[in-house]
Design a protein around this motif. Structure first.
Motif, PDB file in Angstrom:
ATOM      1  N   UNK A 171       0.842  -1.199   0.000  1.00 58.04           N
ATOM      2  CA  UNK A 171       0.000   0.000   0.000  1.00 58.04           C
ATOM      3  C   UNK A 171       0.872   1.241   0.000  1.00 58.04           C
ATOM      4  N   UNK A 172       2.085   1.145   0.554  1.00 58.34           N
ATOM      5  CA  UNK A 172       3.002   2.279   0.491  1.00 58.34           C
ATOM      6  C   UNK A 172       3.960   2.047  -0.653  1.00 58.34           C
ATOM      7  N   UNK A 173       4.648   3.115  -1.045  1.00 59.67           N
ATOM      8  CA  UNK A 173       5.638   2.942  -2.096  1.00 59.67           C
ATOM      9  C   UNK A 173       6.714   1.986  -1.607  1.00 59.67           C
ATOM     10  N   UNK A 174       7.137   1.100  -2.477  1.00 63.41           N
ATOM     11  CA  UNK A 174       8.118   0.095  -2.077  1.00 63.41           C
ATOM     12  C   UNK A 174       9.535   0.645  -2.090  1.00 63.41           C
ATOM     13  N   UNK A 175      10.438  -0.234  -1.807  1.00 63.11           N
ATOM     14  CA  UNK A 175      11.873   0.067  -1.848  1.00 63.11           C
ATOM     15  C   UNK A 175      12.277   0.433  -3.274  1.00 63.11           C
ATOM     16  N   UNK A 176      13.153   1.390  -3.434  1.00 62.84           N
ATOM     17  CA  UNK A 176      13.641   1.775  -4.763  1.00 62.84           C
ATOM     18  C   UNK A 176      12.484   2.040  -5.732  1.00 62.84           C
ATOM     19  N   UNK A 177      11.405   2.591  -5.221  1.00 61.72           N
ATOM     20  CA  UNK A 177      10.241   2.794  -6.082  1.00 61.72           C
ATOM     21  C   UNK A 177      10.260   4.197  -6.685  1.00 61.72           C
ATOM     22  N   UNK A 178       9.612   4.352  -7.800  1.00 62.77           N
ATOM     23  CA  UNK A 178       9.292   5.690  -8.308  1.00 62.77           C
ATOM     24  C   UNK A 178       7.785   5.733  -8.538  1.00 62.77           C
ATOM     25  N   UNK A 179       7.262   6.936  -8.513  1.00 63.30           N
ATOM     26  CA  UNK A 179       5.834   7.097  -8.793  1.00 63.30           C
ATOM     27  C   UNK A 179       5.578   6.809 -10.253  1.00 63.30           C
ATOM     28  N   UNK A 180       4.535   6.068 -10.504  1.00 69.26           N
ATOM     29  CA  UNK A 180       4.114   5.878 -11.890  1.00 69.26           C
ATOM     30  C   UNK A 180       3.207   7.037 -12.299  1.00 69.26           C
ATOM     31  N   UNK A 181       3.099   7.259 -13.583  1.00 68.89           N
ATOM     32  CA  UNK A 181       2.132   8.230 -14.097  1.00 68.89           C
ATOM     33  C   UNK A 181       1.436   7.564 -15.275  1.00 68.89           C
ATOM     34  N   UNK A 182       0.226   7.072 -15.049  1.00 68.65           N
ATOM     35  CA  UNK A 182      -0.458   6.430 -16.169  1.00 68.65           C
ATOM     36  C   UNK A 182      -1.005   7.518 -17.081  1.00 68.65           C
ATOM     37  N   UNK A 183      -0.852   7.267 -18.355  1.00 69.93           N
ATOM     38  CA  UNK A 183      -1.181   8.321 -19.310  1.00 69.93           C
ATOM     39  C   UNK A 183      -1.691   7.678 -20.582  1.00 69.93           C
ATOM     40  N   UNK A 188     -10.759   1.460 -19.566  1.00 70.38           N
ATOM     41  CA  UNK A 188     -10.567   0.275 -18.714  1.00 70.38           C
ATOM     42  C   UNK A 188      -9.175   0.189 -18.091  1.00 70.38           C
ATOM     43  N   UNK A 189      -8.104   0.392 -18.864  1.00 71.20           N
ATOM     44  CA  UNK A 189      -6.782   0.348 -18.210  1.00 71.20           C
ATOM     45  C   UNK A 189      -6.630   1.448 -17.151  1.00 71.20           C
ATOM     46  N   UNK A 190      -7.257   2.598 -17.367  1.00 66.12           N
ATOM     47  CA  UNK A 190      -7.146   3.681 -16.388  1.00 66.12           C
ATOM     48  C   UNK A 190      -7.888   3.327 -15.103  1.00 66.12           C
ATOM     49  N   UNK A 191      -9.034   2.695 -15.266  1.00 58.04           N
ATOM     50  CA  UNK A 191      -9.790   2.298 -14.089  1.00 58.04           C
ATOM     51  C   UNK A 191      -8.994   1.251 -13.292  1.00 58.04           C
ATOM     52  N   UNK A 192      -8.433   0.297 -14.015  1.00 57.45           N
ATOM     53  CA  UNK A 192      -7.637  -0.740 -13.330  1.00 57.45           C
ATOM     54  C   UNK A 192      -6.439  -0.100 -12.626  1.00 57.45           C
ATOM     55  N   UNK A 193      -5.787   0.849 -13.285  1.00 57.85           N
ATOM     56  CA  UNK A 193      -4.605   1.490 -12.682  1.00 57.85           C
ATOM     57  C   UNK A 193      -5.003   2.340 -11.481  1.00 57.85           C
ATOM     58  N   UNK A 194      -6.150   2.994 -11.558  1.00 53.62           N
ATOM     59  CA  UNK A 194      -6.617   3.810 -10.429  1.00 53.62           C
ATOM     60  C   UNK A 194      -6.863   2.901  -9.231  1.00 53.62           C
ATOM     61  N   UNK A 195      -7.449   1.752  -9.486  1.00 54.97           N
ATOM     62  CA  UNK A 195      -7.733   0.820  -8.383  1.00 54.97           C
ATOM     63  C   UNK A 195      -6.465   0.163  -7.860  1.00 54.97           C
ATOM     64  N   UNK A 196      -5.427   0.143  -8.681  1.00 53.07           N
ATOM     65  CA  UNK A 196      -4.127  -0.374  -8.211  1.00 53.07           C
ATOM     66  C   UNK A 196      -3.316   0.747  -7.574  1.00 53.07           C
ATOM     67  N   UNK A 197      -3.962   1.892  -7.346  1.00 47.18           N
ATOM     68  CA  UNK A 197      -3.358   3.040  -6.658  1.00 47.18           C
ATOM     69  C   UNK A 197      -2.166   3.630  -7.404  1.00 47.18           C
ATOM     70  N   UNK A 198      -2.244   3.711  -8.721  1.00 49.29           N
ATOM     71  CA  UNK A 198      -1.192   4.420  -9.448  1.00 49.29           C
ATOM     72  C   UNK A 198      -1.078   5.822  -8.859  1.00 49.29           C
TER      73      UNK A 198
END
Ligand code: NOJ
Length: 763
Positions: A205-217, A247-257
């Motif tokens: 649920x939190x950003x992982x180790x060595x993570x960067x924020x994704x930006x779905x576009x 649909x991919x945006x909805x899935x990504x939103x629910x995966x907390x992008x």
């Protein structure tokens, strides 16, 4: 151990619980910040001037894609000191970014850390195959691993945020940006979107180790631009928008992008950057998405070019009302949002909301606790391009190769055969790394020529060149060989942003070269290198073997050579069908049947072209192997009183070598009163099967998978659902049916249809 292998072990161990544990239920409701963090944000917002708040909403180019950091001059630093910049893009490097962050933290009034962003799309220094190729792996673990490696390298270089993944559905191969996405299908697209978000951000649920924020576009329907032209208008039904493009945006939103970017183009006449119904309405209100939304490059100012605003202040107000939090590079917020707020004070709470989301994002990255926690000059020296990352790029390249045709067993090549390698792309290191190369360099790439080693090589013609003077040498090379390996396609700069083509056949004089080689009578293995499906029906006539290799990243050549030699058995599949001719696009398998379906008999009036055969040259999901597979034992059982269904079958490797099969599950849902797609992908899995062995594959579908959008909600009618399992969208091996007992419907918040994850058990 690669993610791929770990996943297999779990699947082989094979209980539904085990699978579900690795794919926890998705939820988009964000976890609230700890109270102390929230208080800090509230205090800051209370203490900030309007100009300082707007400063957080401003993203400035610290360089250009090709010249990172080149604009970090004293004027930019003064803006940082004045609190007028919240984020930079096109910057990189642990040391320079540490210094830039120091200026923000130590020399600005509130010491708010900056966000550093870049397009890290399919690798940072270690370059993986382009995203369309990663999708061709039909293995989300491959896409997740590519994003993971990119995140490790980018974060160690001081970056917090990548503008990836691009998750736009693309059904028109003329569009240059098809190279950046996962192709034509919303279920494959949603699966790859979630995999990449997890790769960049981590799985918790939190950003992982060595993570960067994704930006779905690019949120909206950027991939539906008319005529395949980049930036062009999209005009879609609400149904297609909801069921396919969103649909991919909805899935990504629910995966907390963590973040999203709005599209450049307009949707039914409303430019997306100012589209309150879409961004504030669907994304925020219906899906409860609370991440940061950034505009695309200069897109807020371009609201004027669209004609939607007549002044920059109007453009700023439109974008803010749509809930675009950050202005990428246009400085419209920087220069005109304050006057807009002065003229209309109802905008002020919207500014506070945007700043709240931006500061929350910075908090979640841990930047208030340690503004320098990203970027490590020591590790940067060892991590970038490490042997481990190269090995993972190699595996991804192997997994993404698609064997399209292999007549007469031309492939694999035999050691005794004399090979003539022809085509300039076989020696084009730059093209291996594609258009978004981040900090990748061609010198790191293995070309096909280098990998094949001691074979006769002749470039023939340049990919776009008209100079045919190299053709005689290519013919001579072919004549002295037993088999011709011919690299054909496009160079890296023929796909990507603003790289649409009207004619997607072979560019330049490649067709002349190909015809000359066909005339030698030698068997030809066409090795396609390209960022989009090309229209190659006539080019590939009489070519017995065809391999689609895309732009495979740093390890492209090694992976292709391993496939050609049979050291790796190819198992990739087309994420987008390949048309026969350019005039056939847009084209996609999930076609809605007409009253007059395409008929081979031209005297019958039907939905087809008179001058082209029906259907694609190679369909969505197509890909061969050096072995063969048999499908049997379809079993469909109801579980949970008919709320869910187990759909299983057995797959046997009937050939001589181990190989990967991509088992694909399609459905057709009959809906009274509507014409529905003849086939819709709702599950897939790639698995390795030893020669002679049989594996059992079971998909679990919920009735929610059969939804369609009608009357502002998701609906599932009672009745029959056809089930099809096959090796491609056009190679269905098993068919059956299930039934939904009761009609039901539900609001937009919950996922539906293609966006839903489909658990798979493999025994
Ligand atoms: C424009 C592109 O459309 C977008 O995808 C990219 O992230 C930005 N430029 C930043 O480079």
């Amino acid at each position: 151990m690669p993610v791929e292998l770990r996943r297999r072990e779990v699947l082989v161990a094979g209980t539904l619980l085990a699978v579900a544990a690795r794919f926890p239920a998705l939820a988009s409701v964000p976890t609230p910040l700890p109270a102390a963090d929230q208080r800090r944000i509230d205090r800051l917002i209370a203490a900030m001037t309007l100009d300082e708040k707007i400063g957080q909403m401003v993203q400035v180019a610290g360089g250009r894609q090709v010249a990172l950091n080149s604009r970090l001059d004293s004027a930019a630093l003064d803006r940082v000191r004045a609190g007028r910049i919240g984020s930079f893009l096109h910057v990189a490097g642990a040391e320079p970014l540490r210094e830039l962050q120091r200026v923000a933290v130590e020399e600005s009034r509130h010491g708010i850390p900056l966000l550093f962003a870049m397009d890290v799309v399919h690798g940072y220094r270690t370059i993986f195959p382009v995203p369309l190729a990663l999708a061709a792996s039909f293995d989300p673990a491959v896409a997740e691993d590519a994003a993971r490696v990119a995140a490790v390298e980018a974060s160690v270089s001081g970056l917090h945020w990548t503008f990836a993944p691009m998750i736009d559905i693309a059904r028109d191969a003329r569009w240059g940006r098809v190279v950046e996405g996962a192709g034509e299908d919303p279920h494959l697209g949603a699966t790859m979107a979630v995999a990449q978000v997890r790769g960049f951000e981590g799985r918790g649920t939190d950003l992982g180790e060595d993570a960067v924020l994704a930006c779905v576009k690019h949120l909206g329907a950027y991939g539906a631009g008319m005529g395949g032209r980049d930036y062009d208008t999209a005009d879609l039904s609400e149904r297609t928008l909801r069921e396919v493009y969103l649909q991919p945006f909805h899935a990504a939103a629910r995966a907390r992008a963590g973040t999203m970017m709005t599209a450049f183009n307009d949707l039914a006449g409303v430019p997306t950057t100012g589209n309150a119904d879409l961004v504030r309405g669907i994304l925020r209100d219906q899906w409860h998405y609370q991440g940061l939304v950034v505009s695309d490059w200069n897109a807020i100012r371009e609201l004027i070019d669209h004609g939607a605003a007549s002044t920059p202040a109007e453009a700023a107000a439109l974008a803010l009302r749509a809930s675009v939090d950050m202005d990428m590079t246009s400085d419209t917020y920087a220069e005109y949002l304050a006057p807009a707020v002065a003229a209309d004070p109802t905008l002020l709470p919207l500014v506070d909301e945007a700043v709240q989301r931006i500061l929350t994002t910075k908090t979640k990255l841990g930047l208030f606790d340690d503004p320098y926690r990203f970027g490590d000059p020591e590790r940067e020296r060892t991590v970038l391009g490490s042997a481990d990352h190269r090995a993972r790029a190699r595996r991804a390249a192997e997994q993404s190769i698609v064997l399209l045709r292999n007549e007469g067993g031309v492939l694999p090549l035999r050691p005794a055969q004399r090979v003539a390698l022809i085509g300039a792309l076989a020696d084009d290191a730059r093209s291996t790394i594609g258009s978004w190369k981040a900090r990748g360099v061609p010198e790191d790439s293995v070309t096909l020529r280098a990998a094949l080693g001691d074979v006769t090589y002749a470039p023939g013609v340049a990919p776009r060149g008209e100079d045919v003077s190299g053709i005689p040498a290519a013919i001579a090379a072919a004549e002295g060989a037993d088999v011709v390996v011919l690299a054909l396609g496009e160079d890296w700069d023929h796909s990507g942003e603003a790289r649409s083509r009207a004619d997607i056949t072979l560019p330049g004089a490649q067709m002349t070269l190909l015809d000359a080689l066909k005339a030698t009578g030698k068997p030809i293995v066409a090795v396609l290198m390209n960022g989009r499906p090309l229209a190659l029906e006539s080019a590939l006539a009489d070519v017995p073997a065809v391999v689609e290799t895309w732009f495979g990243g740093n390890e492209a050549g090694a992976a292709i050579a391993a496939v050609l030699r049979g050291e790796v058995n190819p198992g990739g599949r087309l994420p987008m069908g390949m048309p026969r001719t350019s005039g056939q696009v847009p084209q996609f398998y999930a076609h809605v049947p007409t009253g007059r379906p395409a008929n081979p008999d031209l005297s019958v009036d039907s939905a087809r072209y008179h001058d082209t055969d029906i259907g694609p040259l190679f369909p969505f999901g197509h890909g061969l192997s050096y072995t063969s597979f048999e499908y049997a034992d379809l079993a469909i059982t109801r579980i949970d009183g008919g709320a869910r269904h187990r759909i299983g079958c057995s797959i046997t490797n009937t050939g001589p070598v181990a190989g990967d099969e991509v088992v694909q599950l399609y459905v057709r849902v009959a809906v009274p009163g509507l014409a529905r797609p003849a086939r819709e992908l709702r599950g897939f899995t790639r698995l390795t099967i030893a020669p002679g062995a049989t594996r059992l594959v079971t998909f679990i579908l919920r009735n929610h998978h059969f939804a369609h959008w009608a009357d502002d909600q998701w609906r599932v009618p009672a009745g029959r659902v056809e089930v099809m399992i096959g090796a491609s969208s056009a190679d269905i091996r098993l068919t059956g049916a299930l039934s939904v007992d009761r009609e039901f419907n539900w609001p937009a918040y919950d996922g539906a249809g293609a966006a839903l994850f489909t658990p798979v058990e493999i025994l």
